[in-house]
Design a protein around this motif. Sequence first.
Motif, PDB file in Angstrom:
ATOM      1  N   PHE A  85       0.785  -1.233   0.000  1.00  0.00           N
ATOM      2  CA  PHE A  85       0.000   0.000   0.000  1.00  0.00           C
ATOM      3  C   PHE A  85       0.819   1.287   0.000  1.00  0.00           C
ATOM      4  CE2 PHE A  85      -2.238  -3.138   2.840  1.00  0.00           C
ATOM      5  CZ  PHE A  85      -3.129  -3.594   1.887  1.00  0.00           C
ATOM      6  N   PRO A 116      -4.468   1.452   2.397  1.00  0.00           N
ATOM      7  CA  PRO A 116      -5.300   0.431   1.755  1.00  0.00           C
ATOM      8  C   PRO A 116      -6.753   0.875   1.605  1.00  0.00           C
ATOM      9  CG  PRO A 116      -5.025  -0.095   4.054  1.00  0.00           C
ATOM     10  CD  PRO A 116      -4.194   1.137   3.792  1.00  0.00           C
ATOM     11  N   GLU A 163      -3.035   1.704  -4.034  1.00  0.00           N
ATOM     12  CA  GLU A 163      -4.467   1.550  -3.800  1.00  0.00           C
ATOM     13  C   GLU A 163      -5.113   2.910  -3.569  1.00  0.00           C
ATOM     14  OE1 GLU A 163      -5.277  -2.984  -2.506  1.00  0.00           O
ATOM     15  OE2 GLU A 163      -5.897  -1.435  -1.128  1.00  0.00           O
TER      16      GLU A 163
END
Length: 185
Positions: A63, A91, A77
């Motif tokens: 992430f 995330p 993400e």
Amino acid sequence: MGRLPPTMIPVRLCLVVSALCLGSALGGRVSGCQGYKDCSQQRGENCYKNMCLNATEAMQIAFDIDKPCKSESDCPEACMTGRLTPAVCGPYLRILRLPGATHAPECESKADCGGEGEECIVRPQGNECTTPEKFMEEEFAIGTECKSNADCPEACYTAHDNPTCGPYLSRMNPDNPVWDDNTMG
């Protein structure tokens, strides 16, 4: 195959010793794990992308946690714009879309957190100061044995010999679509 010239023997020996020392220094991180039990529980490691990593290392790879961002395209993400100041990568949480109890944010940035290893992480109930380890356990049940995705909050790594829960390994950001090669069932 002929004999090596005398000048090549020290070079070849040095390469072999270097390779052995590197493998020993990195321990299981190079060998390719096949589930939670292959990694050091003392170091808080889980099998992620066939490497034994602790939660902070896994979140950095998956992430880019704590990396400053301005838009989704800056992150694998999510860019936590509007949730953290300054915005940082983190995330996606499918559970953020589900209704539930919430509380006032504990933090807006890592600077608001005082505990060892704590990050300001967006949680379904509100921003909280927590460690990546605690976050991964609570949100993804990382390291919990499973048989299918139905046993986990997100994914069951069924490609491992010892399947365990963890985060989806696909990059969900439509601006940065990348499929991870760690197959899940």
